[in-house]
Design a protein around this motif. Structure first.
Motif, PDB file in Angstrom:
ATOM      1  N   LYS A   1      -9.271  98.003  29.389  1.00 24.64           N
ATOM      2  CA  LYS A   1      -9.497  98.820  30.578  1.00 24.64           C
ATOM      3  C   LYS A   1     -10.904  99.407  30.616  1.00 24.64           C
ATOM      4  O   LYS A   1     -11.388  99.773  31.657  1.00 24.64           O
ATOM      5  CB  LYS A   1      -8.461  99.951  30.636  1.00 24.64           C
ATOM      6  N   GLN A   2     -11.503  99.486  29.408  1.00 28.52           N
ATOM      7  CA  GLN A   2     -12.824 100.099  29.361  1.00 28.52           C
ATOM      8  C   GLN A   2     -13.939  99.087  29.603  1.00 28.52           C
ATOM      9  O   GLN A   2     -15.101  99.446  29.722  1.00 28.52           O
ATOM     10  CB  GLN A   2     -13.045 100.756  27.991  1.00 28.52           C
TER      11      GLN A   2
ATOM     12  N   GLU B   1      -0.598  99.351  36.505  1.00 22.92           N
ATOM     13  CA  GLU B   1      -0.918  98.801  37.822  1.00 22.92           C
ATOM     14  C   GLU B   1       0.225  98.912  38.819  1.00 22.92           C
ATOM     15  O   GLU B   1       0.070  99.351  39.932  1.00 22.92           O
ATOM     16  CB  GLU B   1      -1.278  97.334  37.661  1.00 22.92           C
ATOM     17  N   PHE B   2       1.406  98.537  38.345  1.00 24.32           N
ATOM     18  CA  PHE B   2       2.519  98.446  39.290  1.00 24.32           C
ATOM     19  C   PHE B   2       3.488  99.594  39.190  1.00 24.32           C
ATOM     20  O   PHE B   2       4.256  99.837  40.099  1.00 24.32           O
ATOM     21  CB  PHE B   2       3.271  97.138  39.060  1.00 24.32           C
TER      22      PHE B   2
ATOM     23  N   GLN C   1       2.535  88.920  44.238  1.00 28.00           N
ATOM     24  CA  GLN C   1       2.257  89.727  43.067  1.00 28.00           C
ATOM     25  C   GLN C   1       1.092  89.138  42.302  1.00 28.00           C
ATOM     26  O   GLN C   1       0.892  87.923  42.308  1.00 28.00           O
ATOM     27  CB  GLN C   1       3.463  89.773  42.117  1.00 28.00           C
ATOM     28  N   VAL C   2       0.346  90.018  41.652  1.00 29.53           N
ATOM     29  CA  VAL C   2      -0.711  89.556  40.753  1.00 29.53           C
ATOM     30  C   VAL C   2      -0.355  90.075  39.355  1.00 29.53           C
ATOM     31  O   VAL C   2      -0.049  91.248  39.176  1.00 29.53           O
ATOM     32  CB  VAL C   2      -2.076  90.100  41.173  1.00 29.53           C
ATOM     33  N   LEU C   3      -0.341  89.149  38.419  1.00 34.12           N
ATOM     34  CA  LEU C   3       0.049  89.518  37.049  1.00 34.12           C
ATOM     35  C   LEU C   3      -1.078  89.179  36.092  1.00 34.12           C
ATOM     36  O   LEU C   3      -1.751  88.173  36.234  1.00 34.12           O
ATOM     37  CB  LEU C   3       1.260  88.712  36.600  1.00 34.12           C
ATOM     38  N   LEU C   4      -1.193  90.025  35.082  1.00 37.32           N
ATOM     39  CA  LEU C   4      -2.071  89.658  33.984  1.00 37.32           C
ATOM     40  C   LEU C   4      -1.291  88.693  33.093  1.00 37.32           C
ATOM     41  O   LEU C   4      -0.101  88.877  32.871  1.00 37.32           O
ATOM     42  CB  LEU C   4      -2.447  90.897  33.165  1.00 37.32           C
TER      43      LEU C   4
ATOM     44  N   CYS D   1       3.760  98.545  25.089  1.00 39.81           N
ATOM     45  CA  CYS D   1       2.659  98.649  26.050  1.00 39.81           C
ATOM     46  C   CYS D   1       3.065  98.184  27.439  1.00 39.81           C
ATOM     47  O   CYS D   1       2.620  98.705  28.438  1.00 39.81           O
ATOM     48  CB  CYS D   1       1.482  97.875  25.473  1.00 39.81           C
ATOM     49  N   VAL D   2       3.949  97.217  27.494  1.00 39.41           N
ATOM     50  CA  VAL D   2       4.314  96.645  28.788  1.00 39.41           C
ATOM     51  C   VAL D   2       5.469  97.397  29.436  1.00 39.41           C
ATOM     52  O   VAL D   2       5.481  97.656  30.639  1.00 39.41           O
ATOM     53  CB  VAL D   2       4.693  95.160  28.612  1.00 39.41           C
TER      54      VAL D   2
ATOM     55  N   GLU E   1       0.959  90.030  30.394  1.00 38.76           N
ATOM     56  CA  GLU E   1       2.229  90.696  30.676  1.00 38.76           C
ATOM     57  C   GLU E   1       3.186  89.815  31.458  1.00 38.76           C
ATOM     58  O   GLU E   1       4.274  90.236  31.815  1.00 38.76           O
ATOM     59  CB  GLU E   1       1.964  91.981  31.481  1.00 38.76           C
TER      60      GLU E   1
ATOM     61  N   ALA F   1      -5.206  96.342  24.801  1.00 34.34           N
ATOM     62  CA  ALA F   1      -4.952  96.631  26.210  1.00 34.34           C
ATOM     63  C   ALA F   1      -5.784  97.818  26.681  1.00 34.34           C
ATOM     64  O   ALA F   1      -6.325  97.822  27.794  1.00 34.34           O
ATOM     65  CB  ALA F   1      -3.457  96.917  26.400  1.00 34.34           C
TER      66      ALA F   1
ATOM     67  N   MET G   1      -3.795  98.786  33.248  1.00 41.63           N
ATOM     68  CA  MET G   1      -3.308  97.499  33.718  1.00 41.63           C
ATOM     69  C   MET G   1      -1.802  97.487  33.832  1.00 41.63           C
ATOM     70  O   MET G   1      -1.253  97.159  34.847  1.00 41.63           O
ATOM     71  CB  MET G   1      -3.767  96.391  32.769  1.00 41.63           C
TER      72      MET G   1
ATOM     73  N   GLN H   1      -8.433  91.348  35.377  1.00 42.44           N
ATOM     74  CA  GLN H   1      -7.816  92.447  36.112  1.00 42.44           C
ATOM     75  C   GLN H   1      -7.948  92.196  37.608  1.00 42.44           C
ATOM     76  O   GLN H   1      -9.046  92.010  38.119  1.00 42.44           O
ATOM     77  CB  GLN H   1      -8.542  93.749  35.740  1.00 42.44           C
ATOM     78  N   MET H   2      -6.873  92.130  38.301  1.00 40.27           N
ATOM     79  CA  MET H   2      -6.946  91.894  39.752  1.00 40.27           C
ATOM     80  C   MET H   2      -5.873  92.717  40.433  1.00 40.27           C
ATOM     81  O   MET H   2      -4.960  93.217  39.800  1.00 40.27           O
ATOM     82  CB  MET H   2      -6.686  90.413  40.069  1.00 40.27           C
TER      83      MET H   2
END
Lengths: 131, 776
Positions: B435-436, A4-5, B751-754, A119-120, B757, B431, A1, B736-737
């Motif tokens: 993901k799993q 991702e970027f 932008q797509v953010l979780l 993590c970020v 974060e 985190a 995640m 998650q996107m």
């Protein structure tokens, strides 16, 4: 995640990940392995130093905790600097740190990071200093 | 005067003669009780045991003669008349016996004469006794007088003819003058030469007044005696006037009153001394009598209480002086009236003539004079001491506060450090686990909540680290003026028009060594507080100026140049009681939704980190003023670069933040505002849309949650595109996107953010979007 970027992926770069708290060191290893880094874990300064010396083709970057028994992250970075001044080091801590902490002058510490941000922010920092 | 019945002792050896005498007396009409004895011893015995009015004696007795009986009679009963009753005696014997003390003699041949001789003898004897008695009395009286005069130490004088010079002085007068008896002639003019020259006129005048006008003569004058010693004399006397009213004679006495005069003088000096002490005392000294009347009021009392002696002496104290507004009883009077002997000092408050309160220490005591009670009060103004005590308390309070903050800081910093390690684990492992898991599964959703919560904890710990000054400040030269202006620009856009902003930013060349973001944070925090304090509108005043502090300044800061930043509002103000607590962490007057209670403690942490000081002033209902002093120094050219660098993460664009969860938008708004952005929040997507439709150009960017009731974030973005095609949108999601997710294409979503974060990435992401036009 997080990747991702920022992920172009670690591309197999070699990282030494140092934290006296084993779960955090293992977390770093697992986390960065997912991002295609080759990670070696060390649970203290002495161990990290010997791993660093013994590594056949060295490490591309070191991530280390600051507060550790025996040898602090900064002292460790000073040792690395003596052996291999080009190897970038990223210093993590539970405290807020600046780039002006005592002893940092003779190191190749590139960034400081609060642990909760590892993590970020770490993936981004790795990309930046491994380019 | 003859007693009704005469007791007569008769000595006679012839019983016939005795009987004849009794007969003659009884016949002669002289009632009498005769004791007859016929020998000398019996005679003596009778004299010794009984009292007789008359003794009759025969001259020739067998065991004695008339002389012998007379002698014993004179010894045993001297006042009793003694009459010889005898046969024929010669002329010579008769005369002899009279000379010896016989009162009379009667011849036996002429006993009839007894009738006249007896009463006469008794009369004569009494007269003679009384005469002797009178002489003795006179002698006694003279002795008494002499003793009295001697005892008084007075000297007598007698001026037997007031027209003559000559007088008579008693020996004591000579003694008083230090002279031998008779050393000088006792004349009037001689006396005046002895007197102290200053007193002569008055002495003469007093005599004249007495003699002519009969004014009582009683004068005091001084004289130097022969030995040169000054003595004080009192002279009293009285004249005798004749039938024509002419004084003839005058007599009197002189008394040495030097001792008394000296004592009077001593007392006068002592009184003067006491008066001077009372007058010059710095403490107020007052005295009242049993009725509460003021009898003493010194100048210090006038200074302290405002009443002049004229205004208060003789008045009732508790009816005259002011009572402190907050006191039911006049304590001063109560204490004074209750004073017994020496009371312990008490502290109380009195009011002066104008009602101004003065803290005093009262020492009350009582004296009795002529059996009258008097209360004495000594009042010491203890304003200065009170102030010093207050200052001391303030300092101690300040010290305690500092120590408390340090303790909290150390503790919080320590905890925060350990907490961060723990949080790092939670965040990291969660985190990776995330993901799993397959998106949309229940486990995934639940885990996202874990991440969400851990993320909030992470922000909180960071705030704690900031206020506890556990490092983390980058020190760069900062032009505070620019930051203040920038902050105010942002605030103007986000604050309602009911808040008027007045600014006075002086042009300042000096820079502060610090962290621009933090100074911005301070400004935003204080101004937002000010805004919250003015729910009905008001004026927000911000001023910045340079000031130079001297060595000993109110702020207790080192001397040197400082920037003084003031943020002042006209709002609800802060209660004095909590004024000093507002910088404490977790202290808040706001409800949980509006504030965390960390804002001001963070501000203080930042200011302390910059070696500055912050203070707050104000009263409930009168607004609040925060004043900040920051040490500054002159700007150096090569430091410009650093200044530019710190602006990397902040901006002033207007962002619309949309999330149906209130706590999240509040945190998000605070966070973004720290970076300088103006943030408007909406908890409903429809409302957000309406707001943009109403003013399409108002916002520079929209951050929206994906999952919301009625209209999802994607739907909102699609609608926004219609109204404002250029408006960039950031989509936040717990899931998650990616930009390739369904429905995202064709919207303004850049932008797509979780959500987890969101805070970390937004600052750089925003700058990226705004500066690069939003290209990925």
């Amino acid at each position: 995640m997080c990747a991702e970027f920022f992920t172009a992926g670690g591309g197999g770069k070699k990282i030494l990940y140092v934290d006296d708290e084993e779960s955090l060191a293992l977390l770093g290893e697992e986390f960065l392995s997912d991002l295609n880094y080759r990670v070696t874990c060390a649970f203290g300064g002495e161990q990290a130093l010997s791993l660093f010396r013994d590594a056949e083709d060295g490490f591309d970057l070191v991530v280390t905790d600051l507060t550790m028994p025996g040898m602090s992250g900064i002292q460790l970075a000073q040792e690395f600097y003596r052996i291999s001044p080009e190897t970038p080091v990223i210093l993590c801590s539970g405290h807020l740190l600046t780039m002006e902490e005592e002893g940092m002058a003779k190191t190749n510490i590139k960034a400081v990071l609060i642990k909760t941000d590892v993590c970020v922010k770490l993936p981004m920092l790795l990309e930046k200093y491994l380019c | 005067m003859i007693p009704p019945e005469l007791h007569i002792l008769h000595i006679e050896d012839s019983d016939l003669d005795a009987e004849l005498v009794r007969f003659t007396l009884e016949n002669g009409g002289i009632p009498c009780d005769i004791c007859w004895v016929d020998n000398f011893p019996a005679f003596v015995e009778e004299l010794e045991t009984n009292r007789y009015d008359l003794i009759l004696a025969d001259f020739s007795l067998p065991d004695c003669d008339g002389y012998k009986t007379l002698a014993v009679a004179q010894e045993k009963a001297p006042q009793t008349p003694f009459v010889l009753v005898t046969g024929a005696i010669g002329e010579e014997l008769a005369i002899d016996s009279i000379k010896a003390g016989v009162t009379d003699y009667v011849l036996k041949s002429n006993l009839v004469r007894l009738k006249t001789a007896v009463p006469r003898a008794i009369e004569e004897a009494r007269a003679s006794w009384e005469k002797r008695q009178a002489l003795a009395d006179l002698q006694l009286s003279e002795e008494r007088f002499e003793l009295a005069v001697k005892g008084s130490g007075a000297g007598l004088w007698d001026w037997s003819d007031v027209n003559e010079e000559q007088m008579w002085w008693s020996p004591r007068i000579y003694e008083l003058f230090g002279l031998d008896d008779g050393e000088l002639p006792p004349t009037r003019s001689q006396f005046y030469t002895l007197l102290h020259p200053d007193d002569v006129a008055e002495a003469k005048a007093a005599i004249r007044r007495h003699l002519l006008e009969r004014v009582p003569y009683d004068v005091q004058y001084r004289l130097y005696n022969k030995q040169g010693k000054l003595i004080w004399l009192r002279s009293r006397g009285k004249a005798i006037w004749d039938a024509n009213g002419q004084a003839t004679r005058m007599a009197g006495y002189l008394q040495d009153i030097t001792g008394r005069k000296k004592a009077q003088e001593e007392r006068r000096k002592l009184d003067e001394k006491y008066r001077a002490i009372i007058k010059s005392a710095r403490d107020a000294i007052v005295m009242i009598d049993a009725a509460g009347l003021v009898t003493l009021w010194n100048p210090a009392a006038e200074r302290m209480l405002g009443f002049s002696p004229d205004e208060i002496l003789g008045r009732v104290l508790h009816e005259t002086i002011m009572r402190p507004a907050d006191q039911q009883k006049i304590c001063l009077c109560k204490y004074l009236q209750g004073a017994r002997k020496n009371e312990a000092a008490v502290e109380l408050t009195v009011a002066d003539k104008n009602g101004q309160q003065v803290p005093v220490e009262l020492t009350a005591s009582a004296v009795f004079q002529d059996e009258q009670w008097y209360g004495i009060g000594i009042l010491r103004d203890i304003s200065e001491r009170k102030q010093a005590e207050q200052r001391q308390r303030d300092l101690e309070q300040q010290l305690r506060q500092t120590q408390k903050m340090e303790a909290i800081g150390t503790l919080a910093g320590g905890i925060a450090h350990d907490f961060n390690n723990i949080l790092a684990s939670i965040l990291g492992y969660a985190a990776m686990l995330e993901k799993q898991l397959s998106v949309g599964s229940r486990q995934h959703r639940d885990l996202l909540e874990v991440l969400n919560a851990a993320d909030r904890a992470k922000l909180l710990v960071r705030q704690i680290l900031t206020f506890s000054r556990q490092g983390g400040q980058e020190k760069c030269p900062v032009q505070v003026g620019l930051i203040v202006k920038e902050a105010l620009k942002l605030l103007r856009a986000s604050l309602p028009s009911t808040i008027e902003i007045e600014q006075s930013i002086a042009p300042i060349d000096e820079v502060v060594l610090g962290d621009a973001t933090q100074i911005h944070q301070v400004m935003m925090n204080l101004c937002t507080n000010a805004y919250h304090a003015m729910p009905k509108g008001g004026v927000l005043r911000v001023s910045l100026q340079k000031t130079d502090l001297g060595a000993a300044n109110f702020w207790q800061l080192p001397a040197g140049p400082y920037l003084e930043l003031q943020v002042c509002d006209t709002g609800t103000g802060i209660e004095a009681a909590i004024l000093e607590r507002i910088f404490d962490p977790y202290f808040t007057t706001k409800d949980a939704e509006t504030g965390t209670g960390l804002g001001l403690s963070m501000v203080r942490g930042i200011i302390d980190g910059l070696q500055g000081k912050i203070s707050v002033a104000g009263r409930l209902g009168e607004g609040t003023t925060f004043t900040i002093l920051l040490p500054c120094r002159l700007f150096v050219e090569e430091e410009i670069e650093d200044i530019m660098e710190v602006t990397e993460v902040w901006g002033n664009e207007h962002i619309l933040l949309v999330d149906d969860e209130m706590s999240l938008v509040v945190v998000g708004k605070e966070y973004l505002e720290d970076f300088g952005y103006r943030v408007t929040i909406q908890t409903g997507s429809s409302a957000a849309l309406r707001q943009v439709q109403a003013e399409p150009g108002r916002f520079d960017l929209v951050i929206t949650d994906l999952t919301m009731p009625h209209m999802t974030g994607i739907e909102l973005a699609r609608e926004l595109k219609k109204v404002a095609p250029e408006l960039p949108v950031i989509l936040c999601s717990g899931l998650q996107m990616s930009l390739d997710s369904e429905g995202v294409a064709g919207t303004g979503i850049r932008q797509v953010l979780l959500k987890t974060e969101m805070f970390d990435r937004l600052p750089t992401l925003l700058r990226m979007i705004f500066t690069q036009g939003g290209d990925d």
